[in-house]
Write an enzyme that holds these catalytic residues in place. Structure first.
Site, PDB file in Angstrom:
ATOM      1  N   LYS A 327       0.815  -1.219   0.000  1.00 44.78           N
ATOM      2  CA  LYS A 327       0.000   0.000   0.000  1.00 44.78           C
ATOM      3  C   LYS A 327       0.848   1.268   0.000  1.00 44.78           C
ATOM      4  O   LYS A 327       2.046   1.255   0.296  1.00 44.78           O
ATOM      5  CB  LYS A 327      -0.969  -0.023   1.180  1.00 44.78           C
ATOM      6  CG  LYS A 327      -2.099  -1.038   0.978  1.00 44.78           C
ATOM      7  CD  LYS A 327      -3.188  -0.920   2.005  1.00 44.78           C
ATOM      8  CE  LYS A 327      -4.353  -1.859   1.666  1.00 44.78           C
ATOM      9  NZ  LYS A 327      -5.427  -1.798   2.678  1.00 44.78           N
ATOM     10  N   ARG A 361      -3.387 -10.419   5.183  1.00 41.06           N
ATOM     11  CA  ARG A 361      -3.892 -10.397   3.807  1.00 41.06           C
ATOM     12  C   ARG A 361      -2.796  -9.835   2.904  1.00 41.06           C
ATOM     13  O   ARG A 361      -2.375  -8.685   3.082  1.00 41.06           O
ATOM     14  CB  ARG A 361      -5.162  -9.539   3.735  1.00 41.06           C
ATOM     15  CG  ARG A 361      -5.858  -9.545   2.376  1.00 41.06           C
ATOM     16  CD  ARG A 361      -7.143  -8.726   2.433  1.00 41.06           C
ATOM     17  NE  ARG A 361      -7.865  -8.782   1.175  1.00 41.06           N
ATOM     18  CZ  ARG A 361      -7.688  -7.931   0.164  1.00 41.06           C
ATOM     19  NH1 ARG A 361      -6.786  -6.962   0.272  1.00 41.06           N
ATOM     20  NH2 ARG A 361      -8.395  -8.054  -0.947  1.00 41.06           N
TER      21      ARG A 361
END
Length: 384
Positions: A327, A361
């Site tokens: 991210k 995740r």
């Protein structure tokens, strides 16, 4: 004579066992080694004075601002400091006290409960062409091949979605979402891949979730955090696990000046509300997973604060999921293209595990499997 330091309470417990202490002694002494700090917001002056005296009587401490003794204001913030043993005793004492201290006692007990979960890896499959990381985008044939590879590499869960939730992304119709998902879901069922891994549907569409659950999926990963109670009711009817994620705003708007009064307490209140909603539907606590939503309506500062305080959210009794794979927060710390953010991802995820996450995740299953195995070997290693 030689001396060395033991780093963590869990290591202290191991050291006591190796030392030859009896079982009862290990339980008692290890609690004396486990020190906790709690920030208490807006405690009344009366409650603060009672709590201060009760802390001092058992060897704990309550740090308070000047003026509490004279009650110059009605409410204050405070910091509670004590070992696990001291705070367990304090919680019992406060159950008999006024000024909201009974409620504080219950919260303390929730925080001090120990719940251990096995670390699990959730691999990401995106059945779309606009997710922020191109390496996670798959069509039907390549998706199934990627799923099989992830399972072989050590994924416990496969999370499949067909709608991008990157900042600024636009929603698609339920019909389009299902069109993208259906061939992949059908092939998973046909190839009996359910025997090899647990499958999660990353969606907030009733139609897509219903099709996935009917086909054998057993987890619903909802980025809206059960904003629509019908999604929860549907998942409950199939006995599915439900992942409640926090997001401020929508994918289109979430990164436009996100603001919180206190990001930890604001998200805590959100989870409290959604868990209550889930329990009313019929879920049990063990059926719920919490995801603080790294990057979903958060600044870098918010993300870092959440990562440092992940353990806070364990007081609900649910597993905590972390999803920071590649991210942009990594880029904000060290300017790096998305293709080169694996090292930063591993750093975040390993630290998240240490601070309370049990489901990771990620896009890179094989690398995470190795990193987690090494991390666990260090954690489980002997201290003597």
């Amino acid at each position: 004579m030689k001396i060395y330091r033991i780093d963590k309470p869990n290591d202290a417990k191991t050291a006591l066992k190796l030392l030859g202490s009896d079982k009862g002694g290990v339980a008692i002494m290890s609690k004396k080694m486990d020190t906790h700090l709690f920030v208490i917001k807006d405690i009344s002056a009366g409650a603060a004075n009672i709590l201060k005296q009760d802390c001092l009587s058992i060897g704990a401490e309550l740090a308070v601002p000047t003026g509490v003794v004279t009650c110059s204001k009605s409410h204050y913030d405070a910091i509670l400091i004590g070992t696990k043993r001291q705070l367990e005793f304090l919680a019992r004492k406060e159950k008999a006290q006024p000024f909201g201290l009974k409620k504080l006692a219950k919260k303390l007990e929730d925080f001090l409960k120990e719940s251990k979960f096995k670390t699990k890896i959730m691999g990401i499959i995106n059945a779309n062409d606009d997710s922020f990381y191109p390496g996670s985008r798959y069509l039907e044939k390549s998706a199934v091949e990627a799923i099989e590879n992830m399972i072989e590499d050590g994924a416990d869960i496969i999370d499949i979605g067909a709608v991008s939730s990157r900042p600024g992304s636009e929603p698609v119709t339920s019909q389009e979402e299902l069109r993208r998902l259906k061939p992949i879901i059908d092939t998973i069922k046909q190839e009996k891949l359910y025997d090899k891994a647990i499958f999660s549907i990353d969606s907030y569409s009733l139609e897509a979730i219903a099709y996935a659950l009917e086909s054998g999926f057993s987890i619903v990963n909802d980025i809206t955090g059960m904003q629509n109670s019908k999604l929860g009711e549907l998942a409950k009817s199939y006995g599915a696990t439900y992942i409640i994620m926090h997001m401020q705003g929508t994918p289109e708007t979430m990164q436009k000046n996100p603001h919180y009064d206190n990001v930890i307490l604001d998200i805590d209140a959100f989870f409290e509300d959604r868990i209550e909603r889930a329990l009313e539907i019929g879920f049990k606590i063990e059926d719920l997973v919490l995801d603080v939503g790294i990057g979903f309506g958060k600044t870098l500062e918010h993300n870092l604060m959440l990562l440092k305080n992940l353990k806070h959210f364990r007081h609900f009794g649910c597993e905590v999921l972390i999803g920071a794979s590649r991210k942009s927060m990594i880029h904000k710390i060290v300017p790096t293209p998305v293709e080169e953010r694996l090292p930063g991802t591993l750093a975040i995820h390993l630290e998240a595990i240490r601070r309370g996450a049990s489901i990771v995740r990620c896009h890179d299953v094989k690398e995470h499997k190795q990193a987690i195995k090494v991390y666990e070997a260090i954690e489980e290693g002997s201290v003597l």
